[in-house]
Design a protein around this motif. Structure first.
Motif, mmCIF file in Angstrom:
data_model
loop_
_atom_site.group_PDB
_atom_site.id
_atom_site.type_symbol
_atom_site.label_atom_id
_atom_site.label_comp_id
_atom_site.label_asym_id
_atom_site.label_seq_id
_atom_site.Cartn_x
_atom_site.Cartn_y
_atom_site.Cartn_z
ATOM 1 N N LEU A 176 0.860 -1.219 0.128
ATOM 2 C CA LEU A 176 -0.028 0.127 0.175
ATOM 3 C C LEU A 176 0.761 1.336 -0.133
ATOM 4 O O LEU A 176 0.407 2.220 0.228
ATOM 5 C CB LEU A 176 -0.893 -0.122 1.195
ATOM 6 N N ASP A 177 2.099 1.034 -0.346
ATOM 7 C CA ASP A 177 3.058 2.197 -0.050
ATOM 8 C C ASP A 177 2.969 3.136 1.285
ATOM 9 O O ASP A 177 3.027 4.431 1.099
ATOM 10 C CB ASP A 177 2.955 3.043 -1.351
ATOM 11 N N ILE A 178 2.755 2.532 2.295
ATOM 12 C CA ILE A 178 2.754 3.266 3.642
ATOM 13 C C ILE A 178 4.240 3.437 4.036
ATOM 14 O O ILE A 178 5.139 2.813 3.951
ATOM 15 C CB ILE A 178 1.981 2.283 4.675
ATOM 16 N N ARG A 179 4.407 4.693 4.308
ATOM 17 C CA ARG A 179 5.718 5.221 4.774
ATOM 18 C C ARG A 179 5.630 5.606 6.312
ATOM 19 O O ARG A 179 4.696 6.334 6.610
ATOM 20 C CB ARG A 179 6.277 6.360 3.946
ATOM 21 N N THR A 180 6.813 5.207 7.061
ATOM 22 C CA THR A 180 6.626 5.614 8.429
ATOM 23 C C THR A 180 7.522 6.797 9.036
ATOM 24 O O THR A 180 7.334 7.236 9.875
ATOM 25 C CB THR A 180 7.232 4.371 9.271
ATOM 26 N N VAL A 239 -3.077 -1.214 13.566
ATOM 27 C CA VAL A 239 -3.234 -0.685 12.256
ATOM 28 C C VAL A 239 -4.796 -0.799 12.092
ATOM 29 O O VAL A 239 -5.560 -1.681 12.482
ATOM 30 C CB VAL A 239 -2.353 -1.859 11.387
ATOM 31 N N ILE A 240 -5.338 0.183 11.396
ATOM 32 C CA ILE A 240 -6.757 0.380 11.140
ATOM 33 C C ILE A 240 -6.775 -0.029 9.723
ATOM 34 O O ILE A 240 -6.265 0.836 8.716
ATOM 35 C CB ILE A 240 -7.274 1.712 11.155
ATOM 36 N N LEU A 241 -7.750 -0.959 9.109
ATOM 37 C CA LEU A 241 -7.778 -1.476 7.855
ATOM 38 C C LEU A 241 -9.096 -1.242 7.376
ATOM 39 O O LEU A 241 -10.235 -1.584 7.865
ATOM 40 C CB LEU A 241 -7.671 -2.681 7.555
ATOM 41 N N ARG A 242 -9.311 -0.720 6.017
ATOM 42 C CA ARG A 242 -10.587 -0.727 5.148
ATOM 43 C C ARG A 242 -10.450 -1.748 4.518
ATOM 44 O O ARG A 242 -9.518 -1.884 3.419
ATOM 45 C CB ARG A 242 -10.807 0.616 4.721
ATOM 46 N N ILE A 243 -11.324 -2.668 4.327
ATOM 47 C CA ILE A 243 -11.357 -3.832 3.504
ATOM 48 C C ILE A 243 -12.516 -3.905 2.761
ATOM 49 O O ILE A 243 -13.861 -3.708 2.998
ATOM 50 C CB ILE A 243 -11.240 -5.212 4.227
ATOM 51 N N VAL A 244 -12.577 -4.272 1.442
ATOM 52 C CA VAL A 244 -13.663 -4.695 0.442
ATOM 53 C C VAL A 244 -13.732 -6.137 0.441
ATOM 54 O O VAL A 244 -12.753 -6.781 0.124
ATOM 55 C CB VAL A 244 -13.458 -4.052 -0.875
ATOM 56 N N THR A 245 -14.880 -6.454 1.047
ATOM 57 C CA THR A 245 -15.087 -8.143 1.207
ATOM 58 C C THR A 245 -15.214 -8.505 -0.240
ATOM 59 O O THR A 245 -15.568 -7.794 -1.037
ATOM 60 C CB THR A 245 -16.217 -8.213 2.014
ATOM 61 N N THR A 246 -15.398 -10.057 -0.177
ATOM 62 C CA THR A 246 -15.708 -10.741 -1.391
ATOM 63 C C THR A 246 -16.849 -10.491 -1.948
ATOM 64 O O THR A 246 -17.229 -10.337 -3.367
ATOM 65 C CB THR A 246 -15.298 -12.053 -1.518
#
Length: 68
Positions: free
Chosen positions: A5-9, A22-29
């Motif tokens: 996701l190209d996350i830079r810290t 970590v907070i994730l937004r997921i698109v389910t199947t």
């Protein structure tokens, strides 16, 4: 996953990450959006809630310019 996701810290050499949430937004199947969280193994709920609250503040406050 975070690299994809190209996350830079912004870590410097020698910096150690002690804990992470970590907070994730997921698109389910099925096409639904879902929000999930995950955190460091062994993290207690007080630390987890504290990191989330500090992150909320950090997201609202614009970065300060460094002065020399």
């Amino acid at each position: 996953m975070l690299d994809a996701l190209d996350i830079r810290t912004g870590l410097n050499d020698g910096d150690l990450v002690a804990d992470a949430v970590v907070i994730l937004r997921i698109v389910t199947t099925e096409g639904r959006s879902d929000v999930r969280t995950t955190w460091s193994a062994g993290m207690d709920w007080v630390t987890r809630r504290g990191l989330i609250e500090v992150a909320r503040d950090a997201d609202r406050i614009p970065p300060q310019e460094e002065t020399e």
